[in-house]
Motif scaffolding. Structure first.
Motif, mmCIF file in Angstrom:
data_model
loop_
_atom_site.group_PDB
_atom_site.id
_atom_site.type_symbol
_atom_site.label_atom_id
_atom_site.label_comp_id
_atom_site.label_asym_id
_atom_site.label_seq_id
_atom_site.Cartn_x
_atom_site.Cartn_y
_atom_site.Cartn_z
ATOM 1 N N GLY A 159 -4.800 -1.789 3.291
ATOM 2 C CA GLY A 159 -4.594 -2.275 1.929
ATOM 3 C C GLY A 159 -5.777 -2.078 0.999
ATOM 4 O O GLY A 159 -5.997 -2.870 0.093
ATOM 5 N N ALA A 192 -5.572 8.515 4.347
ATOM 6 C CA ALA A 192 -4.525 7.875 3.540
ATOM 7 C C ALA A 192 -3.789 6.824 4.369
ATOM 8 O O ALA A 192 -3.457 5.726 3.893
ATOM 9 C CB ALA A 192 -3.536 8.930 3.031
ATOM 10 N N ALA A 193 -3.551 7.154 5.631
ATOM 11 C CA ALA A 193 -2.846 6.204 6.496
ATOM 12 C C ALA A 193 -3.701 4.963 6.751
ATOM 13 O O ALA A 193 -3.199 3.835 6.774
ATOM 14 C CB ALA A 193 -2.470 6.864 7.821
ATOM 15 N N SER A 224 -3.475 2.798 3.715
ATOM 16 C CA SER A 224 -2.241 2.021 3.595
ATOM 17 C C SER A 224 -2.187 0.916 4.658
ATOM 18 O O SER A 224 -1.653 -0.165 4.417
ATOM 19 C CB SER A 224 -1.015 2.952 3.636
ATOM 20 O OG SER A 224 -0.438 2.945 4.909
ATOM 21 N N HIS A 225 -2.793 1.176 5.836
ATOM 22 C CA HIS A 225 -2.826 0.134 6.870
ATOM 23 C C HIS A 225 -3.616 -1.097 6.453
ATOM 24 O O HIS A 225 -3.240 -2.220 6.760
ATOM 25 C CB HIS A 225 -3.469 0.687 8.155
ATOM 26 C CG HIS A 225 -2.471 1.073 9.187
ATOM 27 N ND1 HIS A 225 -1.808 2.279 9.169
ATOM 28 C CD2 HIS A 225 -1.994 0.406 10.265
ATOM 29 C CE1 HIS A 225 -0.984 2.345 10.193
ATOM 30 N NE2 HIS A 225 -1.073 1.215 10.871
ATOM 31 N N THR A 253 -7.998 1.041 -1.409
ATOM 32 C CA THR A 253 -7.723 2.327 -2.038
ATOM 33 C C THR A 253 -8.226 3.452 -1.138
ATOM 34 O O THR A 253 -9.125 3.275 -0.318
ATOM 35 C CB THR A 253 -8.454 2.466 -3.389
ATOM 36 O OG1 THR A 253 -9.868 2.456 -3.134
ATOM 37 C CG2 THR A 253 -8.103 1.324 -4.320
ATOM 38 N N ARG A 254 -7.648 4.632 -1.335
ATOM 39 C CA ARG A 254 -8.059 5.801 -0.564
ATOM 40 C C ARG A 254 -9.539 6.107 -0.787
ATOM 41 O O ARG A 254 -10.256 6.465 0.145
ATOM 42 C CB ARG A 254 -7.164 6.979 -0.997
ATOM 43 C CG ARG A 254 -7.626 8.311 -0.545
ATOM 44 C CD ARG A 254 -6.737 8.945 0.496
ATOM 45 N NE ARG A 254 -7.445 10.102 1.033
ATOM 46 C CZ ARG A 254 -6.933 11.294 1.144
ATOM 47 N NH1 ARG A 254 -5.667 11.507 0.820
ATOM 48 N NH2 ARG A 254 -7.640 12.279 1.624
#
Lengths: 402, 402
Positions: free
Chosen positions: A52, A45-46, A49-50, A54-55
């Motif tokens: 940009g 997940a991190a 988010s780093h 999707t998971r």
């Protein structure tokens, strides 16, 4: 340590991957590797988010990177965090390694660096290479490479490539030493004399020293001039995080910038070049010392002991460096100058006159000059890390993929 | 000529578009524009084969570009070709135009260039700007801009942006003139003094001159050093087709490279800079001439007439240029040097001593020196074309899109 065949030779960070779905996937694999390498351990997940994405997209990419052994899972993250616990990802300490080699005038060295950036094996041989033919020198270097590769294999590493730093000009083919005056080598194709089973890159020691500073230095900016010396004086121009190589690969010849155009003759055919004032030989002569082994150590010890002749020689070398750097700074406008290689050890006696010269010759605040912490280790580390960076920049470019 | 609002300010060729489907589409639109611009007129099939996409994908992109008015259809190709006749595509001669402006020490100029690269309107005002305050100068420039924009509107053109060349250092914000000694301007933000309704880019005249050479020169390589002069001496460093700007935007200050470090004081605070030997003022003084209008024309006429004092002054300027360029060539290793701006007109008298100096100071064949065909037109054309290139590089970045 068997070397799987490569899909393509890893290349530098500047390589453009094709603008297709497949190219996009490869670039995204590189983003995941760089994110985990720079910030890891990270959960999926991190990572998402780093970078940009999707998971779900990241999970597919991560699975591929784990399958190929470039990433590893550290197990569930410690409890107490918000949300479902994810497994932390880290760059693998096994798998591909960068093998760096250095042909110095006074030594040979080889090391292996893993994807985490740690030196895992090294081998050094001291003794002059001045005037030796390429073949015996490269046979010795090959012996050191094989030893380091074998040491790495015992720890689960295999060589993703070999990069060799040389004290001379290297062609844009990244394998031919066009001119190395202090070895007396001309037009030597190293690829025929070094192990052929993994990709080879040859570059000037100043370039690898500059790259090491970029990748490993403390708070190094992305635009800087790295000045180093062994026998000659070289510079690496790093512009927006990339090395400026020049058309023939000869950029950075700071040692042959004219300082006093009517000064003494130089080996390059010109007169009054920086090397005639700040090169090792010129400084030793001005200091009344002989050209032997550990020349820099000798200069540093004498200067520290208060030998006024040595100190004056270094002061004058600093002034000449200041004049040549004034020209370079006017042309390139870098954010900083970093003194590396042998110059790092002599900085206490070079810097005052160098900085005073820059201050006098600059409108506005002069460009800051700092001293590399890597010192003489720079070129070897830069070489090994260049292979590691190539893997991070295009993980799908290495073997075993697909 | 109404200026539609912009989605985003067009930026240089170096801009990276996001790596998403949307970014890929934007990059592919740029590829289509560049293919038609460089090779057109082209059929859709020819575009597809040029850029390596399917004909269907290209058709979608082409339809978008026609709808926005950047491409136009010339009608069916002439018969006799193999296969079904396609309609030939060409870059539109209407729609967005690049407005270039130049603030010279002795003149102001503005022109409009369409997407095909043709100058469609221009306006010039002669008269010195030396020592004038920025406000009246920029009011006059604004008047010329409005005249050129109105002329363009009558031909169906609208301004995609305004780019202004200035004789001084420009900050990386691309709007602030940090220092223009020959105008006596310091820290002037041009964006507050020029029309605000279209995107503005301000750059050094040497930079726009170098870019003009890159884009419009005859067989200009992608790595070269463009040297130009008006009053001062500036250089543009083009590396792999991009301008090297430096951290603060001040790269290319060849005029302040030390030639004789103990020489005469320079306005920059240093001593013996190139400008003290090859700057217009120094050459006029050495030639025994006054600093007036059309100084280069005067020097060229006198030299052509055989005035030995003028010829000697130019010969010595060529030697000094050779010394400074030796340093630059050792640092940068470009493929060629191009003399532009005022230097182009004086080349017959500068080149012999310049080239002899380079030959004496270079190991191996010296870097070739050529003379720009654009001469003093370079900066103005470079400015206007920079706007045009920005549109070609990201057609979706301009107005009316979507």
């Amino acid at each position: 340590m068997s070397a799987p065949p490569h899909e393509a030779r890893p290349t530098g960070p500047g390589r453009a991957l094709p603008d297709t779905q497949q190219g996009m996937r490869r670039r995204n694999l590189a983003r995941v590797m760089h994110a985990v390498s720079a910030e890891g351990p990270l959960s999926r997940a991190a990572v998402a988010s780093h970078i940009g994405l999707t998971r779900a997209a990241v999970s597919t990419l991560v699975d591929e990177l784990i399958r190929t052994g470039l990433l590893e899972e550290l197990g569930p993250e410690r409890p107490g965090r918000v949300g479902r616990p994810g497994s932390a990802l880290a760059v693998s300490g096994r798998g591909p390694a960068g093998i760096g080699g250095e042909i110095g005038v006074d030594h040979l060295a080889v090391c292996a660096v893993d994807l985490r950036g740690e030196v895992r094996a090294r081998a050094v041989r001291h003794g002059t290479n001045r005037g030796r033919a390429p073949e015996p020198v490269l046979r010795e270097l090959t012996g050191l490479v094989r030893r380091v590769v074998a040491d790495g294999e015992r720890e689960g590493l295999w060589p993703a490539g070999l990069a060799v730093a040389v004290p001379g000009l290297v062609g844009r083919d990244a394998r031919t030493v066009v001119r190395a005056p202090n070895l007396d080598w001309h037009d030597v194709d190293l690829s025929t004399l070094l192990p052929g089973e993994f990709p080879l890159t040859v570059d000037n020691e100043a370039n690898f020293g500059g790259l090491a500073e970029l990748w490993l230095g403390a708070e190094t900016p992305r635009d800087f001039l790295h000045v180093s010396a062994e026998i000659g004086i070289g510079a690496a121009l790093v512009v927006d995080g990339s090395l400026l190589r020049g058309t023939r690969g000869f950029a950075g010849e700071l040692g042959h910038v004219p300082v006093h155009p009517d000064g003494p003759d130089c080996v390059c055919g010109s007169r009054g070049c920086l090397e005639q004032y700040a090169g090792e030989e010129a400084v030793l002569r001005a200091a009344g010392l002989e050209l032997g082994e550990d020349r820099v150590g000798l200069l540093a010890r004498r200067a520290a002991d208060g030998d006024e002749r040595v100190r004056r020689a270094l002061r004058e070398a600093g002034t000449a460096l200041g004049v040549a750097l004034t020209g370079a700074l006017n042309l390139l406008d870098p954010e900083a100058v970093v003194l590396g290689g042998a110059l790092a050890g002599l900085a206490p006696w070079l810097l005052p006159s160098l900085e005073s010269e820059l201050a006098h010759r600059t409108a506005g605040p002069p460009c800051p000059v700092s001293v590399s912490r890597l010192g003489p280790e720079g070129p070897l580390l830069g070489a090994a890390h260049s292979v590691v960076r190539a893997v991070l920049d295009d993980p799908a470019g290495i073997a075993g993929w697909r």
